[in-house]
Design a protein around this motif. Sequence first.
Motif, mmCIF file in Angstrom:
data_model
loop_
_atom_site.group_PDB
_atom_site.id
_atom_site.type_symbol
_atom_site.label_atom_id
_atom_site.label_comp_id
_atom_site.label_asym_id
_atom_site.label_seq_id
_atom_site.Cartn_x
_atom_site.Cartn_y
_atom_site.Cartn_z
ATOM 1 N N MET B 24 114.377 35.905 -9.465
ATOM 2 C CA MET B 24 113.673 34.868 -8.638
ATOM 3 C C MET B 24 113.310 33.595 -9.668
ATOM 4 O O MET B 24 113.488 32.473 -9.125
ATOM 5 N N TRP B 27 115.834 31.124 -10.478
ATOM 6 C CA TRP B 27 116.068 30.365 -9.332
ATOM 7 C C TRP B 27 115.059 29.018 -9.078
ATOM 8 O O TRP B 27 115.655 28.163 -8.946
ATOM 9 N N VAL B 28 113.935 29.712 -9.070
ATOM 10 C CA VAL B 28 112.759 28.619 -8.754
ATOM 11 C C VAL B 28 112.744 27.715 -9.906
ATOM 12 O O VAL B 28 112.714 26.587 -9.787
ATOM 13 N N MET B 31 115.760 25.165 -9.408
ATOM 14 C CA MET B 31 115.484 24.471 -8.385
ATOM 15 C C MET B 31 114.744 23.222 -8.684
ATOM 16 O O MET B 31 114.775 22.079 -8.133
ATOM 17 N N PRO B 45 118.613 29.502 1.646
ATOM 18 C CA PRO B 45 119.139 30.695 1.429
ATOM 19 C C PRO B 45 119.358 31.160 2.815
ATOM 20 O O PRO B 45 118.961 30.821 3.827
#
Lengths: 399, 108
Positions: B24, B27-28, B31, B45
């Motif tokens: 996670m 991903w953050v 982004m 998502p």
Amino acid sequence: MVAALTRIFGVHNLALAEDVVQDALCRALEVWRFHGVPENPGAWLMATAKNRAIDVLRHQRTARDYAPELGRLLETEWTLAPVVTELFSQHEIEDDVLRMMFTCCNPRVSEEAQVALVLNVMSGFTASEIAQVCLCSEAAIEKRLARAKATLAESKTLFEIAGSSEIAARLDVIHRALYLLFSEGYHGAHPETALRSELCVEAIRLTEILAHHEATAVPQTFALAALMTLHAARLPGRVQGGELSPLLEQDRSSWDRALIDRGVRWLELSATGDRLSEYHVEAAIAVEHTTAARAEDTRWDRIASLYDTLHVLRPTPVVALNRAIAIAQRDGPERGLVAIDAIPDKARLEAYPFFFAAVGELELRRGHMDAARSGFERAHELARNPEERRFFQSRIAAT
Amino acid sequence: MSQFLYLFRGGNVEGPPEQMQQHMQKWVGWMKQLSETGNLKGGEPLEKGGKVVTQKNVTDGPFAEAKDVVGGYILVEAKDLPHAVEISRGCPILAVGGSVEVRPVSKM
């Protein structure tokens, strides 16, 4: 908590941040009433505020703009929750607290308003509590806060500390606000209790955050931390058996040795700069008191001359009063009363019970019982909480 | 500048919570980077389940194999298709066996 939320929502949404905190507190009262207070209430509140913030962002995603630097990260589920969680981490919060303090001390709002903002936003003071600290009316404070918050809202992000040239100017105001916060806890005007050590603890916490951050770790900050910790070390002796106890009669063994050591260390660190601040002088006075093993060992000559210096740096009637008391200790009650009489704007002390108590004390010491009694009676009329009332009552009985 | 839709497929990380957490975080991070460079224009998502609607009926779906289910989408602004592909190479889904379908938004 307000600081972290303001970082997320943006300064222009300060009211929203305050609402979220308020919500979290209300929710806590509701839940704790039925399930008891959780093991770590602070963490519980933090988690509740965080979840509430995420809810708000979900439902009002496009209704408002939030902090511009977070931009789209708050608009998408990909990043919303993780980013908010990260901003609620301990390290980030300390950073936000610091930035929030600087944001409150915006030069475009008046200095009085800056102090009011710090007390309100950082420490949760109500308008009426601030009014008592600042010696003015509640309505005036409310107006002042509303206007100041509108000014802050013009800039959407928190103050950026790195590389700012405004740090020194804003830091002075932060120091003063924290000093007031501490004083309110130490001998405040609260109607129910004379001593609110949680305010002292809060002031020390915020000051030590400053003292640990490289941009704000300057001699004045250390001196302020020194004077707070040294005063706080004496807190256990200030109220004995539920009664206020004057400095000279306190049980000195009840003073917190660890805090005194911490204060002395801060004071040593503070002795590096080229500017003597009022906090240096006050800390030096506090050290004199805390390091005297017995009341009669106090070096009043040192203290009186430190008060001379302090009065030059900060010529307020309260400092002048303390200076007069030190003079009385050094040269006898007559000289003290002369010094009190010479306070230039002593009319401003008309509502301050300890002014009349000091006069009463000195009159008592030189044997003028009637004058002493009327001093204590005035003090008793002006007393702001039960501890003060009982204390002055006992002084009246001594005349 | 043109807009591109990224469709993410597969790449489900199963395992201990720390491992999921780590994924996670990646991903953050990605982004955040896209947001800072101004390339990210939005996206969400998606949940696993849903319905497939045709004129005749409504069925549970999508029926594709797990690796073919779209797990989410984002809208990205890039110079051209090669640039959009270049950007997509940073996506953490690639390291766990997933894919990114990069589709130019059609200008009609």
